[in-house]
Design an enzyme around this catalytic site. Structure first.
Site, PDB file in Angstrom:
ATOM      1  N   GLY A  61      10.773  -7.766   1.350  1.00  0.00           N
ATOM      2  CA  GLY A  61       9.533  -8.236   0.763  1.00  0.00           C
ATOM      3  C   GLY A  61       8.442  -7.199   0.764  1.00  0.00           C
ATOM      4  N   LEU A  65       8.457  -3.146   1.866  1.00  0.00           N
ATOM      5  CA  LEU A  65       8.074  -2.143   0.871  1.00  0.00           C
ATOM      6  C   LEU A  65       6.891  -1.331   1.365  1.00  0.00           C
ATOM      7  CD1 LEU A  65       8.355  -0.964  -2.018  1.00  0.00           C
ATOM      8  CD2 LEU A  65       6.769  -2.755  -2.782  1.00  0.00           C
ATOM      9  N   THR A  90       9.354 -13.411   1.599  1.00  0.00           N
ATOM     10  CA  THR A  90       8.849 -14.776   1.462  1.00  0.00           C
ATOM     11  C   THR A  90       7.946 -14.910   0.239  1.00  0.00           C
ATOM     12  OG1 THR A  90       8.911 -15.039   3.857  1.00  0.00           O
ATOM     13  CG2 THR A  90       7.592 -16.625   2.625  1.00  0.00           C
ATOM     14  N   ASP A 214      -3.261   1.920 -13.628  1.00  0.00           N
ATOM     15  CA  ASP A 214      -4.424   2.251 -14.451  1.00  0.00           C
ATOM     16  C   ASP A 214      -5.450   3.116 -13.722  1.00  0.00           C
ATOM     17  OD1 ASP A 214      -5.491   0.451 -12.671  1.00  0.00           O
ATOM     18  OD2 ASP A 214      -6.188  -0.987 -14.169  1.00  0.00           O
ATOM     19  N   GLU A 270       0.600  -7.898   5.468  1.00  0.00           N
ATOM     20  CA  GLU A 270       0.687  -7.616   6.889  1.00  0.00           C
ATOM     21  C   GLU A 270      -0.708  -7.577   7.497  1.00  0.00           C
ATOM     22  OE1 GLU A 270       3.785  -7.230   8.489  1.00  0.00           O
ATOM     23  OE2 GLU A 270       4.411  -7.960   6.506  1.00  0.00           O
TER      24      GLU A 270
END
Length: 293
Positions: A61, A65, A90, A214, A270
């Site tokens: 998740g 990452l 999740t 962007d 986190e």
């Protein structure tokens, strides 16, 4: 033949071995040479040292990452290794915002297609990074409330945590500055969000117009600290219509500073503790991810 290092945390997220194995099988059936690395933060460096130069596939998740991208950034390897994502967490918010399928085999096929997309990164003044979204205030407080509930309730835990935090939070005295412009107006702040991606908490569109490529962060500041206005903000936030509210300020910028009372922070799902000052800067095209055309 693609040479891949597949990194996953066996103890993270809500997906089981079957989903992970399905993704690995798809990668191998597609001709990729895959080395599995069930790595936590402690031994992630060892895995990367052992397989230099390989592109990385994250099976997990947003938290997994985040750890992988942060580690590659710290090692100076983020520009040299393309990252793939098979979303097995999740919330999977970054995958949702970049249209990576939640089906593990479909996500693995995007990695096999081998089309790298340059993406931005937010870097803070303590060396931390943000891949998707960082938010401070009531959203992070809701995450604190939701954390112990996730193993039992899954995505529903985010809603329960938000309800508990919304009842209790009076707001924080913060100075929020974007590219030198102050946004809080001297009022108490309920929530600050910086979006490279769009959603938090498993699909809540905090920054509905954000794009990860962007060169800008989408900044959302909620000044809705009264009991009724907090409820109205929460209802609109869930639908992504909160930018229309009078006590919500939205801008786009490259450098964001938040300072004042210690406030809880959530970066990429986190919790990173309470901070009294933090500055984030957008680094355009800092890394590459396998993505759809």
């Amino acid at each position: 033949m693609a040479e891949l290092l597949a990194i996953y945390n066996e103890h993270a997220g809500s997906a089981g071995d079957d989903a992970r194995n399905a993704a690995l099988r798809t990668l191998r059936d597609g001709g990729a040479d895959v080395v599995e690395a069930p790595a936590g933060q402690k031994d992630l460096d060892e895995m990367l040292d052992a397989w230099p130069g390989r592109d990385v596939v994250v099976l997990g998740g947003d938290g997994t990452l985040h750890v992988v991208v942060a580690t590659l950034h710290r090692r100076g390897e983020l520009g040299g290794r393309t990252v793939g994502l098979v979303p097995l967490g999740t919330g999977n918010d970054f995958a949702r915002g970049t249209k990576i399928p939640l089906d593990p085999s479909e996500a693995a096929r995007i990695v096999l297609a081998g089309r790298p997309r340059p993406l931005d990164l937010m870097v803070d003044d303590e060396g931390g990074v943000v891949v998707n979204v960082v938010h401070l205030g009531i959203g992070a407080e809701a995450s604190e409330q939701a954390t112990p509930l996730k193993p039992v309730l899954g995505r529903i835990a985010y809603s329960v945590g938000a309800l508990l935090a919304g009842v209790r939070s009076p707001g924080w005295r913060l100075r929020v500055t974007v590219d030198g412009r102050r946004l809080d107006g001297g009022r108490k702040v309920l929530m600050v969000g910086l979006g490279n991606g769009i959603t938090i908490g498993g699909g809540t569109p905090l920054a509905p117009r954000a794009r990860p490529d962007d060169g800008m962060a989408d900044v959302v500041v909620s000044l809705a600290t009264g009991p009724l206005s907090r409820l109205v903000y929460a209802l609109h936030l869930r639908r992504g219509t909160h930018p229309t509210l009078r006590d919500v300020v939205t801008v786009r910028g490259r450098e964001v500073t938040v300072e004042g009372e210690p406030v809880p922070v959530n970066a990429d799902g986190e919790l990173t503790g309470h901070v009294g000052r933090r500055r984030w800067t957008v680094v355009p095209e800092a890394w590459r991810m396998f993505a759809r055309d």
